[in-house]
Write a protein that holds these residues in place. Structure first.
Motif, PDB file in Angstrom:
ATOM      1  N   CYS A 256      -8.207  -2.925   9.423  1.00  0.00           N
ATOM      2  CA  CYS A 256      -9.357  -2.274   8.791  1.00  0.00           C
ATOM      3  C   CYS A 256      -9.900  -3.228   7.714  1.00  0.00           C
ATOM      4  O   CYS A 256      -9.413  -4.352   7.579  1.00  0.00           O
ATOM      5  CB  CYS A 256      -8.927  -0.944   8.172  1.00  0.00           C
ATOM      6  N   ILE A 260      -5.311  -3.962   6.881  1.00  0.00           N
ATOM      7  CA  ILE A 260      -4.132  -3.233   7.376  1.00  0.00           C
ATOM      8  C   ILE A 260      -4.339  -2.891   8.857  1.00  0.00           C
ATOM      9  O   ILE A 260      -5.412  -2.410   9.252  1.00  0.00           O
ATOM     10  CB  ILE A 260      -3.919  -1.917   6.566  1.00  0.00           C
ATOM     11  N   HIS A 262      -4.252  -0.786  12.126  1.00  0.00           N
ATOM     12  CA  HIS A 262      -4.204   0.635  12.504  1.00  0.00           C
ATOM     13  C   HIS A 262      -4.157   0.721  14.028  1.00  0.00           C
ATOM     14  O   HIS A 262      -4.934   0.032  14.705  1.00  0.00           O
ATOM     15  CB  HIS A 262      -5.468   1.368  12.057  1.00  0.00           C
ATOM     16  N   CYS A 311      -3.253   4.486   4.125  1.00  0.00           N
ATOM     17  CA  CYS A 311      -4.033   3.267   3.859  1.00  0.00           C
ATOM     18  C   CYS A 311      -5.253   3.660   3.022  1.00  0.00           C
ATOM     19  O   CYS A 311      -5.835   4.737   3.211  1.00  0.00           O
ATOM     20  CB  CYS A 311      -4.469   2.637   5.175  1.00  0.00           C
ATOM     21  N   CYS A 313      -8.152   2.792   3.191  1.00  0.00           N
ATOM     22  CA  CYS A 313      -9.422   2.918   3.919  1.00  0.00           C
ATOM     23  C   CYS A 313      -9.704   4.363   4.332  1.00  0.00           C
ATOM     24  O   CYS A 313     -10.819   4.696   4.705  1.00  0.00           O
ATOM     25  CB  CYS A 313      -9.435   2.012   5.147  1.00  0.00           C
TER      26      CYS A 313
HETATM   27 ZN   LIG Z   1      -6.830   0.991   6.617  1.00  0.00          ZN
END
Ligand SMILES: [Zn+2]
Length: 427
Positions: A256, A260, A262, A311, A313
């Motif tokens: 992302c 990170i 996903h 996370c 995001c």
């Molecule tokens: Zn993320």
């Protein structure tokens, strides 16, 4: 043209599917489940398991061996392993990857454990794959972009993205890296997609002033990206390094905006098989709702993953803290009571890089319970001594005595293979 329209159609579907999933609705994913169930009726292997409901755990867990052993029975297009293997091997030898069986493209993967895997993709699946890559990896832009793609085989999949806005350049990793460096310098790509070991060579060439590149995006694929390699690459390329977690079994995860990884849970069902008592490390069991020619249903990967929670995001899709390596890379020792002690590759990575700051590259190979081989590339004469002493010390603290470490004078890494820095080669 039809293919490009298909890509556009799937791109919109994937974006809508992602939006539904992230809003907490399983409506579209359930539709994909029903679609997969219909396809599974065409697979002699899966047909007996398809009942009125699609209960995921009523299906058997499979691995690479079963996937290949049952190849003829599993695929939904009545294709035979011998016929597909012959085509894939011919393509590999001639480096011409265009031949297909009907509309089916056949890809070959050596896999890190050396056993061959074959993967089949139809035109529809290739269009979906391209859409996923455009959505999750490349991103859309009206600006024309050149992409340097380092691969071990130019599967037809990768040519498919060529368009007025995206220009794909295939770099065969079996060919000389020096030639690639020159070609890159001429091409000045906007995006580079390569495994970390290749990215490091490119970054080193930039660092030494051999070439001048300023790509807008760097994407690491295929091998484990260690934190120290990641920070080296980010220092040289002056940007975040993105990752794609993809293997023969499909396109599994992408990073992302926070860097990170996903899982693509909007079209994958992920089950976790924990492998340690603390329930932090797991093998993912994958069901890919988009693959129908060669269904990927409850396929257990031997990658060792650590899950990340929450996370920043905000995505609902399962985040991965790190990919540690493969279960084949867990080293096994015996303590004084003759009990087996299993140690994860990440422990050795930390011991090695923390024991001496001058270590540039390394490889640790286990040949027997009490026999290791160690390669250290460093600017300092003392590095090898410091690293081997730290390893022995750590093992002794865990009750493992008398381990012999043999020094390797050169890197055991073979071009074309995946680079693994900690390996278990015990038979
Ligand atoms: Zn993320």
């Amino acid at each position: 043209m039809f293919f490009k329209l298909q890509i556009l159609y799937f791109l919109v579907s994937i974006k809508v599917g992602k939006w539904f999933f992230n809003s907490g609705s399983m409506f579209l994913r359930n539709g994909l489940v029903r679609r997969l169930k219909n396809h599974l009726k065409q697979s002699p292997f899966y047909k007996p398991f398809v009942n009125n409901g699609f209960v995921i755990n009523s299906f058997p867990i499979v691995n690479k061996k079963i996937f290949m052993d049952q190849f003829d029975q599993m695929n939904t297009r009545s294709l035979k392993l011998d016929q597909c293997m012959e085509l894939a091997l011919k393509a590999e030898a001639s480096r011409d990857f265009s031949p297909m069986i009907r509309d089916i493209s056949v890809g070959l993967s050596t896999g890190t454990s050396g056993n061959r895997g074959l993967f089949l993709t139809s035109v529809r699946e290739r269009a979906m794959w391209v859409s996923c890559i455009l959505d999750r990896v490349i991103g859309f832009s009206f600006k024309k972009r050149k992409i340097a793609f380092f691969l071990r085989a130019n599967n037809n999949l990768y040519k498919a993205v060529q368009s007025g806005l995206l220009e794909f350049h295939f770099f065969d990793i079996f060919q000389s890296m020096d030639d690639h460096i020159l070609k890159l310098n001429k091409l000045k790509p906007n995006i580079i997609v390569a495994q970390p070991s290749v990215l490091i060579q490119i970054a080193s060439a930039i660092q030494s002033g051999q070439i001048f590149l300023s790509p807008g995006k760097i994407i690491s694929v295929a091998e484990v990206l260690t934190p120290e390699d990641k920070s080296f690459l980010e220092r040289i390329f002056l940007q975040n390094v993105h990752q794609v977690y993809q293997c023969t079994e499909g396109f599994l995860a992408a990073t992302c905006t926070y860097g990170i990884l996903h899982f693509n849970e909007d079209f994958l069902i992920i089950e976790k098989k924990y492998i340690d008592s603390e329930k932090t490390r797991f093998h993912p069991i994958i069901t890919d709702l988009l693959r129908s020619t060669q269904p990927v249903v409850r396929y257990e990967l031997n990658d060792i993953l650590i899950e990340k929670e929450n996370c920043a995001c905000g995505s609902r899709m399962m985040a991965i803290e790190c990919i540690e390596g493969r279960s084949d890379d867990v080293l096994v020792f015996k303590n004084q009571r003759n009990e087996k002690i299993k140690l994860f590759p990440d422990l050795f990575r930390k011991i090695i890089i923390l024991s001496d700051e001058f270590v540039i590259d390394y490889c640790l190979i286990q040949k027997d319970f009490d026999y290791l081989k160690l390669y250290i590339h460093s600017d300092s004469f003392d590095s090898y001594k410091k690293v081997s002493a730290a390893l022995i010390n750590e093992l002794e603290e865990r009750g493992v005595e008398n381990t012999f470490i043999e020094r390797l004078g050169s890197s055991p890494f073979v071009i074309g293979e995946k680079k693994r820095r900690v390996k278990n080669e015990m038979c």
